[in-house]
Scaffold this active site. Sequence first.
Site, short mmCIF file in Angstrom:
data_model
loop_
_atom_site.label_atom_id
_atom_site.label_comp_id
_atom_site.label_asym_id
_atom_site.label_seq_id
_atom_site.Cartn_x
_atom_site.Cartn_y
_atom_site.Cartn_z
N GLY A 38 13.55 -15.71 9.06
CA GLY A 38 13.76 -16.91 9.88
C GLY A 38 15.20 -17.38 9.90
CG ASN A 39 17.88 -15.86 6.93
OD1 ASN A 39 16.91 -15.16 7.18
ND2 ASN A 39 18.92 -15.41 6.27
CE LYS A 76 3.87 -17.04 9.63
NZ LYS A 76 4.62 -16.34 8.58
CE LYS A 135 10.38 -12.29 9.35
NZ LYS A 135 9.78 -12.85 8.15
CE LYS A 154 10.68 -13.26 3.28
NZ LYS A 154 10.31 -13.25 4.71
#
Length: 313
Positions: free
Chosen positions: A10-11, A128, A213, A275
């Site tokens: 997201g960054n 989420k 994602k 992740k």
Amino acid sequence: MKRIVVALGGNAILTDDPSAQAQQAALLRTANYLTDFIAQGDIQLVITHGNGPQVGNLLLQELAGSSESNPAMPLDTVGAMTQGEIGLWLANALDMKADERQLTVKIMTMLTRTVVDEHDKAFQNPSKPIGVFYQENEVNEVKKEHPDWQLVEDAGRGFRRVVPSPKPLSIMEADAIKSLVEKGMTLIAAGGGGVPVIKSGEEIRGVEAVIDKDFSAAKLAELVDADQLIILTAVKYVAINYHKPSQRDLHQVKVAEMKQFLSENQFAPGSMKPKVEAAISFVEKSNKPAVITSLDNISSYLKNGDGTIILPD
């Protein structure tokens, strides 16, 4: 040629300013790092990205401007819209940065649908986060305006709306993505995890959910026979005992050891844990490595293998 699927954190897009101009500027900085892959000359590249803040913001815009004659679009459709906007901005940014470095590149953004199971338990347990952060004193008012929303506290940063996040079963465009990458196209695909759809007989219908994602990137990497999955986040290494005096950065780690760390709750839910789980999933199914590192460490990783590399047992 090495085929790599890169999942942007997201960054790579998120800024305090949600305007189109600010997000495009952030993606221009991101593209500066990503062109290191293109500069290698021997990499077939697929890029995925998140869209949680963009989906939440666009939903609010839809609701604010909706009426009986002009109703707001559902979440799956809004997800497709944000795939388009982020894909457009990222494709433009990659083209510009490639031109700066006199690199030849063919960029394409592909609207992507991800098949999920309608009986996935996630539909009974929304988890989420999407959209903006609300402070505690705003929560009651938000719930009055949107009684069907579920809001949860998110990592000490405020409260956010949560929606179901089912696991991806397959990606409908995977064969097309693989074919295009083999022909030298750099693909931006499965944005925001892909638009979640349910297949029932001959029917395909979108569903109100957001797919993680990283799990979607792992599934896509598996389906396109990628040689490597790279998950980009805010930190250079995955660490155990994070933010403690005994913190240890992980460099090369086997799947079994990472599973042990997971069982010890070493990784934060909603942050590093998914992740790691996504990386393990890819390694187990492909018998190929996965990497977790930071966006600004790409050059060092490509030169020196610097980052957290998860290897088959």
